[in-house]
Design a protein around this motif. Structure first.
Motif, PDB file in Angstrom:
ATOM      1  N   LEU A  96       0.832  -1.204   0.000  1.00  0.00           N
ATOM      2  CA  LEU A  96       0.000   0.000   0.000  1.00  0.00           C
ATOM      3  C   LEU A  96       0.873   1.263   0.000  1.00  0.00           C
ATOM      4  O   LEU A  96       0.581   2.224  -0.720  1.00  0.00           O
ATOM      5  CB  LEU A  96      -0.946   0.000   1.204  1.00  0.00           C
ATOM      6  CG  LEU A  96      -2.066  -1.040   1.142  1.00  0.00           C
ATOM      7  CD1 LEU A  96      -2.744  -1.184   2.503  1.00  0.00           C
ATOM      8  CD2 LEU A  96      -3.079  -0.673   0.065  1.00  0.00           C
ATOM      9  N   LEU A  97       1.940   1.255   0.787  1.00  0.00           N
ATOM     10  CA  LEU A  97       2.858   2.395   0.794  1.00  0.00           C
ATOM     11  C   LEU A  97       3.620   2.483  -0.524  1.00  0.00           C
ATOM     12  O   LEU A  97       3.788   3.568  -1.079  1.00  0.00           O
ATOM     13  CB  LEU A  97       3.838   2.289   1.971  1.00  0.00           C
ATOM     14  CG  LEU A  97       3.226   2.494   3.359  1.00  0.00           C
ATOM     15  CD1 LEU A  97       4.215   2.075   4.437  1.00  0.00           C
ATOM     16  CD2 LEU A  97       2.793   3.941   3.549  1.00  0.00           C
ATOM     17  N   HIS A  98       4.075   1.346  -1.013  1.00  0.00           N
ATOM     18  CA  HIS A  98       4.846   1.319  -2.255  1.00  0.00           C
ATOM     19  C   HIS A  98       4.035   1.867  -3.422  1.00  0.00           C
ATOM     20  O   HIS A  98       4.595   2.476  -4.345  1.00  0.00           O
ATOM     21  CB  HIS A  98       5.328  -0.103  -2.543  1.00  0.00           C
ATOM     22  CG  HIS A  98       6.339  -0.180  -3.632  1.00  0.00           C
ATOM     23  ND1 HIS A  98       5.990  -0.435  -4.937  1.00  0.00           N
ATOM     24  CD2 HIS A  98       7.687  -0.007  -3.619  1.00  0.00           C
ATOM     25  CE1 HIS A  98       7.084  -0.435  -5.685  1.00  0.00           C
ATOM     26  NE2 HIS A  98       8.129  -0.174  -4.908  1.00  0.00           N
ATOM     27  N   ASN A 113      15.156   3.198  -0.628  1.00  0.00           N
ATOM     28  CA  ASN A 113      15.250   1.776  -0.958  1.00  0.00           C
ATOM     29  C   ASN A 113      14.028   1.090  -0.360  1.00  0.00           C
ATOM     30  O   ASN A 113      13.743   1.251   0.824  1.00  0.00           O
ATOM     31  CB  ASN A 113      16.528   1.174  -0.362  1.00  0.00           C
ATOM     32  CG  ASN A 113      17.762   1.791  -0.955  1.00  0.00           C
ATOM     33  OD1 ASN A 113      18.077   1.568  -2.103  1.00  0.00           O
ATOM     34  ND2 ASN A 113      18.470   2.593  -0.174  1.00  0.00           N
ATOM     35  N   TRP A 114      13.322   0.327  -1.175  1.00  0.00           N
ATOM     36  CA  TRP A 114      12.118  -0.385  -0.758  1.00  0.00           C
ATOM     37  C   TRP A 114      12.463  -1.870  -0.719  1.00  0.00           C
ATOM     38  O   TRP A 114      12.757  -2.469  -1.742  1.00  0.00           O
ATOM     39  CB  TRP A 114      10.983  -0.100  -1.738  1.00  0.00           C
ATOM     40  CG  TRP A 114      10.607   1.357  -1.747  1.00  0.00           C
ATOM     41  CD1 TRP A 114      11.280   2.376  -2.347  1.00  0.00           C
ATOM     42  CD2 TRP A 114       9.493   1.943  -1.092  1.00  0.00           C
ATOM     43  NE1 TRP A 114      10.644   3.572  -2.108  1.00  0.00           N
ATOM     44  CE2 TRP A 114       9.533   3.327  -1.337  1.00  0.00           C
ATOM     45  CE3 TRP A 114       8.437   1.432  -0.325  1.00  0.00           C
ATOM     46  CZ2 TRP A 114       8.571   4.210  -0.840  1.00  0.00           C
ATOM     47  CZ3 TRP A 114       7.480   2.310   0.156  1.00  0.00           C
ATOM     48  CH2 TRP A 114       7.548   3.670  -0.097  1.00  0.00           C
ATOM     49  N   TYR A 115      12.435  -2.472   0.477  1.00  0.00           N
ATOM     50  CA  TYR A 115      12.941  -3.828   0.661  1.00  0.00           C
ATOM     51  C   TYR A 115      11.863  -4.736   1.250  1.00  0.00           C
ATOM     52  O   TYR A 115      11.380  -4.504   2.361  1.00  0.00           O
ATOM     53  CB  TYR A 115      14.159  -3.784   1.588  1.00  0.00           C
ATOM     54  CG  TYR A 115      14.786  -5.118   1.842  1.00  0.00           C
ATOM     55  CD1 TYR A 115      15.647  -5.687   0.910  1.00  0.00           C
ATOM     56  CD2 TYR A 115      14.527  -5.810   3.011  1.00  0.00           C
ATOM     57  CE1 TYR A 115      16.221  -6.927   1.146  1.00  0.00           C
ATOM     58  CE2 TYR A 115      15.111  -7.043   3.260  1.00  0.00           C
ATOM     59  CZ  TYR A 115      15.954  -7.585   2.325  1.00  0.00           C
ATOM     60  OH  TYR A 115      16.525  -8.811   2.550  1.00  0.00           O
ATOM     61  N   SER A 116      11.509  -5.741   0.481  1.00  0.00           N
ATOM     62  CA  SER A 116      10.567  -6.760   0.940  1.00  0.00           C
ATOM     63  C   SER A 116      10.948  -8.068   0.267  1.00  0.00           C
ATOM     64  O   SER A 116      11.088  -8.116  -0.954  1.00  0.00           O
ATOM     65  CB  SER A 116       9.136  -6.367   0.560  1.00  0.00           C
ATOM     66  OG  SER A 116       8.239  -7.386   0.922  1.00  0.00           O
ATOM     67  N   CYS A 123       9.331  -5.761   6.480  1.00  0.00           N
ATOM     68  CA  CYS A 123       9.664  -4.995   5.281  1.00  0.00           C
ATOM     69  C   CYS A 123      10.317  -3.695   5.739  1.00  0.00           C
ATOM     70  O   CYS A 123      10.089  -3.248   6.862  1.00  0.00           O
ATOM     71  CB  CYS A 123       8.407  -4.672   4.489  1.00  0.00           C
ATOM     72  SG  CYS A 123       7.477  -6.124   3.958  1.00  0.00           S
ATOM     73  N   ARG A 124      11.095  -3.083   4.846  1.00  0.00           N
ATOM     74  CA  ARG A 124      11.820  -1.873   5.211  1.00  0.00           C
ATOM     75  C   ARG A 124      11.814  -0.876   4.061  1.00  0.00           C
ATOM     76  O   ARG A 124      11.870  -1.253   2.905  1.00  0.00           O
ATOM     77  CB  ARG A 124      13.265  -2.209   5.550  1.00  0.00           C
ATOM     78  CG  ARG A 124      13.421  -3.219   6.661  1.00  0.00           C
ATOM     79  CD  ARG A 124      14.852  -3.710   6.817  1.00  0.00           C
ATOM     80  NE  ARG A 124      14.943  -4.817   7.727  1.00  0.00           N
ATOM     81  CZ  ARG A 124      14.893  -4.730   9.041  1.00  0.00           C
ATOM     82  NH1 ARG A 124      14.743  -3.571   9.617  1.00  0.00           N
ATOM     83  NH2 ARG A 124      14.992  -5.797   9.801  1.00  0.00           N
TER      84      ARG A 124
END
Length: 178
Positions: A96-98, A113-116, A123-124
């Motif tokens: 949802l944020l991404h 940086n979007w990390y999942s 997730c970070r």
């Protein structure tokens, strides 16, 4: 803990753990002196410090690591400011944020940086800077860098995460190939 017990515990602490404790102690003092809206916890001898952001399952973290994700090497370390999502619905909240990534990064002022990963619950969303944690002369600049990024993460994400609702969330699907 008595002073004697504290002295024994500190003597038994590895050089790395002592360095981490010293780093976080200095960082906590910096944040208090700056009257930052991001409130630190009691420093511990570990590579991270967690801070609240106003919703269970979400938090801010500051990292001082001996590995640099930017250059993918142990030759230099890094500092990192991140939003950690560790709720049972972490993947849904992350997606949802991404979906609002462009607006979030524009508000933050720098790419994030979007990390999942499928096999990891948390997730970070983070920003990292290569840094030599061993060089104590760099610490004031690193504290300032972390402070500014943590404050921006808080400003950009605090209200967004309070409003998140994963009730109707559906995982992203890819079209099947014929």
């Amino acid at each position: 803990m008595t002073d004697a017990a504290k002295g024994i515990a500190e003597a038994a602490m590895s050089a790395t753990k002592q360095l981490q404790l010293d780093f976080w102690t200095g960082f906590a003092e910096h944040m208090k002196a700056a009257e930052s809206p991001v409130k630190t916890i009691k420093p511990s001898p570990q590579h991270w410090m967690s801070m609240g952001i106003g919703r269970t399952g979400f938090g801010l973290e500051a990292i001082c690591a001996s590995y640099s994700s930017e250059i993918q090497s142990y030759e230099q370390g890094e500092v990192r400011a991140e939003l950690k999502i560790a709720d049972t619905h972490a993947k849904a909240y992350f997606q949802l944020l991404h979906a609002d990534r462009t607006a979030i990064e524009q508000a933050f002022g720098e790419p994030l940086n979007w990390y999942s990963q499928d096999d990891v619950k948390a997730c970070r969303v983070f920003i990292a800077k290569t840094a030599d944690i061993q060089d104590r002369d760099q610490w004031p600049a690193l504290f300032e860098w972390l402070q500014l990024r943590l404050e921006r993460l808080r400003a950009v994400f605090r209200e967004r995460i309070k409003a998140l609702d994963a009730t109707d969330w559906q995982p992203e699907t890819t079209a099947e190939e014929p």
